[in-house]
Motif scaffolding. Structure first.
Motif, PDB file in Angstrom:
ATOM      1  N   ASP A 345       7.945   2.702  -0.240  1.00 41.26           N
ATOM      2  CA  ASP A 345       7.016   2.034   0.674  1.00 41.26           C
ATOM      3  C   ASP A 345       5.860   2.957   1.050  1.00 41.26           C
ATOM      4  O   ASP A 345       4.710   2.508   1.165  1.00 41.26           O
ATOM      5  N   LEU A 346       6.174   4.259   1.244  1.00 38.28           N
ATOM      6  CA  LEU A 346       5.122   5.225   1.578  1.00 38.28           C
ATOM      7  C   LEU A 346       4.114   5.345   0.449  1.00 38.28           C
ATOM      8  O   LEU A 346       2.885   5.365   0.680  1.00 38.28           O
ATOM      9  N   ARG A 347       4.609   5.425  -0.781  1.00 36.16           N
ATOM     10  CA  ARG A 347       3.705   5.522  -1.923  1.00 36.16           C
ATOM     11  C   ARG A 347       2.859   4.259  -2.069  1.00 36.16           C
ATOM     12  O   ARG A 347       1.660   4.330  -2.383  1.00 36.16           O
ATOM     13  N   GLN A 352      -2.414   1.600  -1.551  1.00 37.07           N
ATOM     14  CA  GLN A 352      -3.323   0.566  -1.038  1.00 37.07           C
ATOM     15  C   GLN A 352      -4.530   1.192  -0.354  1.00 37.07           C
ATOM     16  O   GLN A 352      -5.671   0.739  -0.543  1.00 37.07           O
ATOM     17  N   ILE A 353      -4.289   2.248   0.444  1.00 39.21           N
ATOM     18  CA  ILE A 353      -5.394   2.956   1.097  1.00 39.21           C
ATOM     19  C   ILE A 353      -6.334   3.551   0.055  1.00 39.21           C
ATOM     20  O   ILE A 353      -7.565   3.478   0.171  1.00 39.21           O
ATOM     21  N   ARG A 354      -5.765   4.142  -0.996  1.00 42.56           N
ATOM     22  CA  ARG A 354      -6.583   4.736  -2.063  1.00 42.56           C
ATOM     23  C   ARG A 354      -7.471   3.690  -2.721  1.00 42.56           C
ATOM     24  O   ARG A 354      -8.668   3.908  -2.938  1.00 42.56           O
ATOM     25  N   GLU A 355      -6.887   2.527  -3.050  1.00 44.36           N
ATOM     26  CA  GLU A 355      -7.666   1.481  -3.718  1.00 44.36           C
ATOM     27  C   GLU A 355      -8.791   0.970  -2.830  1.00 44.36           C
ATOM     28  O   GLU A 355      -9.911   0.726  -3.297  1.00 44.36           O
ATOM     29  N   GLN A 356      -8.509   0.796  -1.537  1.00 46.50           N
ATOM     30  CA  GLN A 356      -9.551   0.330  -0.619  1.00 46.50           C
ATOM     31  C   GLN A 356     -10.680   1.340  -0.502  1.00 46.50           C
ATOM     32  O   GLN A 356     -11.870   0.976  -0.542  1.00 46.50           O
ATOM     33  N   ALA A 357     -10.317   2.636  -0.367  1.00 43.55           N
ATOM     34  CA  ALA A 357     -11.336   3.673  -0.238  1.00 43.55           C
ATOM     35  C   ALA A 357     -12.143   3.816  -1.518  1.00 43.55           C
ATOM     36  O   ALA A 357     -13.369   4.006  -1.496  1.00 43.55           O
TER      37      ALA A 357
END
Length: 422
Positions: A345-347, A352-357
């Motif tokens: 879940d952490l990964r 998701q944060i990486r893709e948004q940024a």
């Protein structure tokens, strides 16, 4: 999930009980599929030999009763006839028990190697039946690894501790290549069968089984690609023998000095290695006087066996230490599995944060901003998004005086105290 082991063996039950619990190879698959129909059982394997029957399970269960109920019904036994002979283990004790069984530390003959092959057969049956899951499958693999380490790092299996094994070990010292030798085995009992098995495993050229009852001789010989003769045919074949091992219940000698002397002449004085494992003796003591005959009795082998058994007992102490370490390693693996979903879940959250940024940074490039600005934006956005929730939780921990959570955060992120001088 709890790891369970339930069963009986040569120490806990007489053969009259053990033989009623044996699962033949043809039955194991169906039995395993029936076993995991028990609602609490998710993984299962069955080890069944002449000396033990054991069930290994992964289950959400607080009592062994469902397993005992199933075993009694499956084998058509009353529970009262079964329960007194059963032993049961859970979790750490189950893991340790499986390791000890595979290493031969729980065997009738200390350190015997056949049980490891039987454990591998149990694993194969469970794999084919589809009843192994992640935990039990990993436990079997770790069991095989632990057994290999014990065999490699100790002398647990290097010394003969049965008369049959000792006889074959002695034959291997006398003959450079057993593949060129012919063995005549006289008798058809357990000792002769074990001798035949050891000779076959070491590549004996030919096995001839002689017995008073031809049918029994034929049944035994067929297992090891040999052929059978009756006792009255023995004189005709004696000269073929490079190795003779005898173990019968005869009250009178079967081989006399005259018949062996005749065989030696036909062989043109090519030596014969003879082992008489019978009590009373099957071979006349005078045979030892013949040149080119090497005759050993069970007493000749006993001292070697007792010495080797002491050696195995010393090796067993080392093996127990190895097993203790391997049990801890497997328990560490189990504990690691409990956080697998959290790590996943952490990964996923970080992904998701990486893709948004990244998507936002690519938009700045498309809008004509320099690459340096896009990289700065990406680094800033990732830092803010990845630390936002942890910072909120740590602040709240301070408000709630949850100092243990703050300490855990410092340990988790390996934070240095910013107030310390550098």
């Amino acid at each position: 999930m709890t790891i369970l082991a339930l069963g009986l063996n040569h120490n806990s039950a007489p053969v009259s009980v053990r033989e009623r619990l044996v699962f033949s190879g043809e039955r194991v698959g169906d039995a395993l599929r029936a076993l995991i129909e028990i609602p609490e059982v998710s993984e299962a394997a069955i080890l069944s030999t002449c000396n033990r029957t054991e069930i290994y399970c992964g289950a959400e269960i607080s009592s062994y009763d469902p397993l005992i109920d199933w075993l009694a019904e499956e084998q058509h036994l009353r529970q009262t006839d079964l329960r007194p002979y059963l032993y049961a283990h859970s979790d750490r004790a189950s893991i340790r028990h499986m390791f000890r069984v595979a290493c031969g530390l729980d065997s009738m003959i200390l350190g015997e190697p056949q049980i490891l092959g039987q454990m591998k057969t149990a694993y194969q049956h469970a794999t084919e039946a589809g009843t192994l899951g992640t935990v039990l499958g990993k436990l079997f693999q770790h069991t095989f690894s632990a057994a290999k380490k014990v065999r490699t790092d100790t002398a647990i299996g290097s010394s003969a501790v049965s008369v049959a094994f000792a006889a074959v070990r002695l034959a291997r010292r006398i003959f450079e290549n057993l593949g060129e030798q012919t063995a005549i085995l006289i008798g058809a009992g357990e000792t002769i069968e074990l001798t035949a098995r050891h000779l076959h495993e070491h590549g004996i050229g030919e096995i001839i089984v002689a017995n008073r009852t031809y049918e029994r001789a034929h049944t035994l010989a067929a297992q090891f690609e040999g052929f059978a003769i009756s006792l009255h045919e023995l004189p005709e074949h004696l000269a073929k023998a490079d190795i003779i091992v005898t173990s019968t219940a005869s009250q009178l000698p079967i081989l006399g000095k005259g018949s062996v002397e005749s065989a030696i002449k036909i062989r043109k004085h090519k030596p014969i290695f003879m082992v008489d494992l019978a009590v009373p003796r099957d071979i006349e003591p005078e045979v030892a006087q013949l040149q080119d005959v090497y005759l050993y009795t069970v007493d000749d082998l006993r001292e070697t066996i007792e010495e080797n058994l002491r050696s195995r007992q010393e090796a067993a102490k080392q093996a127990e230490e190895i097993i203790d370490t391997e049990v801890e390693h497997f328990l560490a693996w189990i504990r690691a599995q409990s956080v697998t979903s959290t790590l996943k879940d952490l990964r996923n959250h970080a992904g998701q944060i990486r893709e948004q940024a990244l998507e936002a940074a690519l938009r700045t490039l498309k809008n004509g901003r320099p690459p340096e600005d896009a990289l700065q934006f990406l680094a800033h956005a990732l830092t803010n998004k990845l630390t936002h929730l942890p910072c909120i939780q740590i602040k709240q921990a301070g408000v709630d005086e949850r100092h243990e959570l703050i300490s855990a955060a410092r340990e988790l992120f390996q934070l240095k105290d910013s107030t310390e001088e550098t």
